[in-house]
Design a protein around this motif. Sequence first.
Motif, short mmCIF file in Angstrom:
data_model
loop_
_atom_site.label_atom_id
_atom_site.label_comp_id
_atom_site.label_asym_id
_atom_site.label_seq_id
_atom_site.Cartn_x
_atom_site.Cartn_y
_atom_site.Cartn_z
N ASN A 1 0.84 -1.18 0.00
CA ASN A 1 0.00 0.00 0.00
C ASN A 1 0.89 1.25 0.00
OD1 ASN A 1 0.58 0.94 2.73
ND2 ASN A 1 -0.77 -0.67 3.49
N PHE A 2 0.29 2.39 -0.21
CA PHE A 2 1.03 3.63 -0.44
C PHE A 2 2.00 3.96 0.69
CE2 PHE A 2 0.85 8.46 -0.30
CZ PHE A 2 1.77 8.63 -1.32
N GLU A 3 1.50 3.99 1.92
CA GLU A 3 2.36 4.39 3.03
C GLU A 3 3.39 3.31 3.37
OE1 GLU A 3 1.04 6.64 6.23
OE2 GLU A 3 -0.61 7.61 5.17
N GLU A 4 3.03 2.06 3.21
CA GLU A 4 4.00 0.98 3.42
C GLU A 4 5.14 1.11 2.41
OE1 GLU A 4 4.08 -3.95 3.46
OE2 GLU A 4 2.36 -2.85 2.61
N MET A 5 4.81 1.42 1.16
CA MET A 5 5.82 1.62 0.13
C MET A 5 6.74 2.79 0.49
SD MET A 5 6.52 3.98 -2.45
CE MET A 5 4.95 4.70 -2.91
N LEU A 6 6.15 3.91 0.92
CA LEU A 6 6.96 5.07 1.28
C LEU A 6 7.93 4.75 2.42
CD1 LEU A 6 4.29 7.94 1.17
CD2 LEU A 6 6.02 7.41 -0.55
N ASP A 7 7.44 4.03 3.43
CA ASP A 7 8.31 3.65 4.55
C ASP A 7 9.44 2.75 4.07
OD1 ASP A 7 6.87 5.09 6.45
OD2 ASP A 7 5.57 3.38 6.95
N HIS A 8 9.12 1.85 3.17
CA HIS A 8 10.12 0.88 2.70
C HIS A 8 11.25 1.59 1.93
CE1 HIS A 8 11.70 -3.00 1.49
NE2 HIS A 8 11.70 -2.60 0.23
N VAL A 9 10.90 2.45 0.99
CA VAL A 9 11.95 3.09 0.20
C VAL A 9 12.72 4.11 1.03
CG1 VAL A 9 10.71 2.66 -1.96
CG2 VAL A 9 10.41 4.87 -0.81
N LYS A 10 12.04 4.77 1.96
CA LYS A 10 12.72 5.70 2.85
C LYS A 10 13.78 4.98 3.68
CE LYS A 10 13.37 9.45 5.42
NZ LYS A 10 14.01 10.68 4.92
N ALA A 11 13.44 3.81 4.18
CA ALA A 11 14.38 3.04 5.00
C ALA A 11 15.60 2.60 4.21
CB ALA A 11 13.67 1.82 5.58
N LYS A 12 15.47 2.49 2.90
CA LYS A 12 16.60 2.10 2.05
C LYS A 12 17.50 3.27 1.69
CE LYS A 12 15.46 -2.31 1.29
NZ LYS A 12 16.33 -3.48 1.52
#
Length: 322
Positions: A14-25
């Motif tokens: 989902n949108f926010e899960e994706m944002l958290d994932h790429v931010k963490a990378k």
Amino acid sequence: MKLGTFTVLFSKMNFEEMLDHVKAKGIEAVEIGTGCYPGNAHCNPQELLENETKLRAFKKAIDDRGLTISALSCHANPLTPDRSFAEESHNLFLQTVQLAEKLDVPVINCFSGTPGDQENAKYPNWPVVTWPTEYRDVLKWQWEEKIIPYWKDAGKFAEDHNVKIALELHGGFSVHTPATLLRLREAVGEVIGANFDPSHMWWQGIDPVAAIKILGRENAIYHFHAKDTSLDQEHVNMYGITDMQPFENLQTRAWQFRTVGFGHDMKTWADILGTLRVVGYDYVVSIEHEDAFFSADEGFTKAVNNLKQIIPQEPLPSLWWN
């Protein structure tokens, strides 16, 4: 420069899960698909344009994570003879431009599209040779009757909304080389530029560094995709660069898209990023992952790690020793 990614590879999140994932990378900017080929898993432009509350929440989710939007991407074919898909592509373009303006996103990414060979054509036609001369005639008709007129109108719409159009130089579409991009730009204006992707240069036999210099002289690079390509000369000898085998045919394809550093070494990639800086491009390097050898996350992570070594992250310095 900022390190970004084309988020469609994480469409299952989902949108926010994706944002958290790429931010963490370690990603700093996101390029978000709005429909057609990239899909709209993370961004439904019609919904956001019609609902101010959802639009604010969308922007806040990105801002709260310290991310920016590098581009909205509506890759499609507004020139196809398939009238239904052409209309869908065109309407998506209009919505994406309007949404980019509301979000203060300076550029949208598109394909130029490919017309048919006549008004009553059934399928797109991509002429790539000048003989027999029918192909030359088709190409002339396409540019004069379809490509230039469409993008003149589309370019005017984008200019009216303070948005630039970055066309990806992609085989199978009418704009696929520096020359075809500059031809359209000359006819339409500086609203048209390139979403430059080295992977599509390599398989066409074009040196990306040289192409960046050509387009850079015209200030015509508006966005950048980080994607690699490997070529197998034995299979090029068999199938040519216009190899029509499915990408799943890993053992016999002439070329394959690879993640950054797995088609060309990091010195080559450092030369590409250095040349971008020389020509004045200091925007986002957006990872696009289409490597059949790696899962989405593994290929993406390897690209992030490789690019972190070489991406210029600070402003161009003064020469302290001079």
